[in-house]
Design an enzyme around this catalytic site. Sequence first.
Site, PDB file in Angstrom:
ATOM      1  N   LYS A   1       0.798  -1.233   0.000  1.00  0.00           N
ATOM      2  CA  LYS A   1       0.000   0.000   0.000  1.00  0.00           C
ATOM      3  C   LYS A   1       0.831   1.283   0.000  1.00  0.00           C
ATOM      4  O   LYS A   1       0.383   2.344   0.431  1.00  0.00           O
ATOM      5  CB  LYS A   1      -1.007   0.045   1.177  1.00  0.00           C
ATOM      6  CG  LYS A   1      -1.817  -1.193   1.401  1.00  0.00           C
ATOM      7  CD  LYS A   1      -2.147  -1.972   0.166  1.00  0.00           C
ATOM      8  CE  LYS A   1      -3.159  -1.351  -0.759  1.00  0.00           C
ATOM      9  NZ  LYS A   1      -3.276  -2.178  -2.012  1.00  0.00           N
ATOM     10  N   GLY A  55       2.270   2.307  -2.939  1.00  0.00           N
ATOM     11  CA  GLY A  55       2.335   2.784  -4.321  1.00  0.00           C
ATOM     12  C   GLY A  55       3.068   1.801  -5.235  1.00  0.00           C
ATOM     13  O   GLY A  55       3.567   2.181  -6.297  1.00  0.00           O
ATOM     14  N   HIS A  65       8.100  -7.294  -1.387  1.00  0.00           N
ATOM     15  CA  HIS A  65       7.778  -6.582  -0.139  1.00  0.00           C
ATOM     16  C   HIS A  65       8.749  -7.003   0.972  1.00  0.00           C
ATOM     17  O   HIS A  65       8.638  -6.554   2.109  1.00  0.00           O
ATOM     18  CB  HIS A  65       6.362  -6.931   0.334  1.00  0.00           C
ATOM     19  CG  HIS A  65       5.261  -6.373  -0.512  1.00  0.00           C
ATOM     20  ND1 HIS A  65       5.262  -5.100  -1.019  1.00  0.00           N
ATOM     21  CD2 HIS A  65       4.079  -6.926  -0.913  1.00  0.00           C
ATOM     22  CE1 HIS A  65       4.138  -4.898  -1.699  1.00  0.00           C
ATOM     23  NE2 HIS A  65       3.415  -5.985  -1.657  1.00  0.00           N
ATOM     24  N   SER A 112      -4.570   3.251   3.949  1.00  0.00           N
ATOM     25  CA  SER A 112      -4.719   2.483   2.718  1.00  0.00           C
ATOM     26  C   SER A 112      -4.734   0.980   3.034  1.00  0.00           C
ATOM     27  O   SER A 112      -5.551   0.229   2.494  1.00  0.00           O
ATOM     28  CB  SER A 112      -3.562   2.827   1.764  1.00  0.00           C
ATOM     29  OG  SER A 112      -3.710   2.161   0.543  1.00  0.00           O
ATOM     30  N   ARG A 163      -7.794   2.976  -5.178  1.00  0.00           N
ATOM     31  CA  ARG A 163      -8.837   3.492  -4.291  1.00  0.00           C
ATOM     32  C   ARG A 163      -8.971   4.994  -4.501  1.00  0.00           C
ATOM     33  O   ARG A 163      -9.826   5.445  -5.235  1.00  0.00           O
ATOM     34  CB  ARG A 163      -8.503   3.133  -2.834  1.00  0.00           C
ATOM     35  CG  ARG A 163      -9.664   3.292  -1.859  1.00  0.00           C
ATOM     36  CD  ARG A 163      -9.221   2.933  -0.449  1.00  0.00           C
ATOM     37  NE  ARG A 163      -8.169   3.829   0.018  1.00  0.00           N
ATOM     38  CZ  ARG A 163      -8.369   4.968   0.685  1.00  0.00           C
ATOM     39  NH1 ARG A 163      -9.600   5.348   0.981  1.00  0.00           N
ATOM     40  NH2 ARG A 163      -7.351   5.729   1.074  1.00  0.00           N
TER      41      ARG A 163
HETATM   42  P1  A3P Z   1      -5.022   4.593  -1.480  1.00  0.00           P
HETATM   43  O1  A3P Z   1      -5.588   3.394  -0.790  1.00  0.00           O
HETATM   44  O2  A3P Z   1      -4.596   5.661  -0.521  1.00  0.00           O
HETATM   45  O3  A3P Z   1      -5.895   5.120  -2.554  1.00  0.00           O
HETATM   46  P2  A3P Z   1      -0.009  -0.536  -3.641  1.00  0.00           P
HETATM   47  O4  A3P Z   1       0.067  -0.432  -5.117  1.00  0.00           O
HETATM   48  O5  A3P Z   1       1.342  -0.603  -2.976  1.00  0.00           O
HETATM   49  O6  A3P Z   1      -0.922  -1.616  -3.212  1.00  0.00           O
HETATM   50  O7  A3P Z   1      -0.588   0.839  -3.107  1.00  0.00           O
HETATM   51  C1  A3P Z   1      -1.934   1.150  -3.296  1.00  0.00           C
HETATM   52  C2  A3P Z   1      -2.117   2.631  -3.101  1.00  0.00           C
HETATM   53  O8  A3P Z   1      -1.568   3.317  -4.231  1.00  0.00           O
HETATM   54  C3  A3P Z   1      -3.584   2.987  -3.061  1.00  0.00           C
HETATM   55  O9  A3P Z   1      -3.671   4.139  -2.214  1.00  0.00           O
HETATM   56  C4  A3P Z   1      -3.854   3.302  -4.528  1.00  0.00           C
HETATM   57  O10 A3P Z   1      -5.003   4.070  -4.753  1.00  0.00           O
HETATM   58  C5  A3P Z   1      -2.596   4.040  -4.912  1.00  0.00           C
HETATM   59  N1  A3P Z   1      -2.323   3.993  -6.347  1.00  0.00           N
HETATM   60  C6  A3P Z   1      -2.505   2.973  -7.211  1.00  0.00           C
HETATM   61  N2  A3P Z   1      -2.159   3.311  -8.450  1.00  0.00           N
HETATM   62  C7  A3P Z   1      -1.726   4.585  -8.399  1.00  0.00           C
HETATM   63  C8  A3P Z   1      -1.237   5.506  -9.378  1.00  0.00           C
HETATM   64  N3  A3P Z   1      -1.133   5.164 -10.647  1.00  0.00           N
HETATM   65  N4  A3P Z   1      -0.888   6.733  -8.959  1.00  0.00           N
HETATM   66  C9  A3P Z   1      -1.003   7.097  -7.663  1.00  0.00           C
HETATM   67  N5  A3P Z   1      -1.467   6.281  -6.701  1.00  0.00           N
HETATM   68  C10 A3P Z   1      -1.818   5.023  -7.045  1.00  0.00           C
END
Ligand code: A3P
Length: 320
Positions: A68, A70, A131, A161, A286
């Site tokens: 979570k 990014g 991870h 997140s 999200r």
């Molecule tokens: P939120 O839950 O705050 O929206 P991961 O990819 O490590 O699982 O992280 C997920 C988080 O990154 C989520 O945050 C998601 O919405 C955000 N996310 C996914 N794709 C993204 C993008 N292209 N640019 C910015 N944020 C992104």
Amino acid sequence: PEEVGLSHECQEMHASSPPRTRVEEWIEDPLYQHQGFWFIERRLEAVLWFQSNFKSCDRDIILATLPKSGTTWLKSLVFATVNRTKYSFSDNPLLTANPHELVPFFELKLYTDNQLPNLSNISHPRVFATHIPYQLLPETTKNSNCRIIYLCRNPRDTFISSWHFVNKSSRRESLGPLSLEEAFEWFCNGVIPFGPYWNHLLGYWNESLTRPRNVLFLRYEELKEDIVSQLRRIADFLGCPFSLEEGRQGVIEEIVRLCSFESLRNLEVNKTGCFIPGYESNSLFRRGEVGDWMNYLTPPMVKRLDQLMREKLSDSGLEF
Ligand code: A3P
């Protein structure tokens, strides 16, 4: 130590590792503490297989994150950057495949079948993701010349997140929803998959200071603030800087657009199906903003988290 869920080979292979502590019923499976970090029980075997068997090549690129932070964004940016001369923007694999398919996780994809993956048909530079904390990477990886990009995110948003993600995707129904308060307690105690949060960051952070040519430390918030500069930084680090001509042609902006939250989220391939078995692809997108924690955390929670971070990250030079 109790070795639930591990094959005989793995048990033997790691008979000498220190005892693990088991924590019940957090998200889907119990979490195990292994070498100072927490792992979902049924993922642990893949971690051990990876640790014992992966051999790095000097040209490898490894993208490392806590869940979570990014990860999906970083995977898409690096894939598009490294392969920018191979694919055009109209037939880019990112349009038809989820970023997690294109850049596989060691422990969630490649090493999950209790056998060695066939990595021979992957073209170089190979791009992998993990991870797993730096402290637990195989020695061959640490000693190789491979490049590691670490992306961290501020603890408040990472926590919020994760909490959403657990309740949407990872929680067994019979357990009911995980309350914010309970999740916060776990987070502050360091009990999150691949955590504690602070030790995960510190492993990569310290290494990025010692070996800046091999470990690049990025922040989600900096990417959000100025993605063009950060993408240039990524390309420079990877040894494939954007040329003046590419700059003129708007290649950087094209990559940024292709990998943007809106663009990825609206692709059919990311609206349906699972990015790894059991986890829906649409749960990866999200809000994609900085500061959503403000809608959830109470002032006492913020105070406690800030104090904890000051304590845990003190003297490291890493601040939020
Ligand atoms: P939120 O839950 O705050 O929206 P991961 O990819 O490590 O699982 O992280 C997920 C988080 O990154 C989520 O945050 C998601 O919405 C955000 N996310 C996914 N794709 C993204 C993008 N292209 N640019 C910015 N944020 C992104």
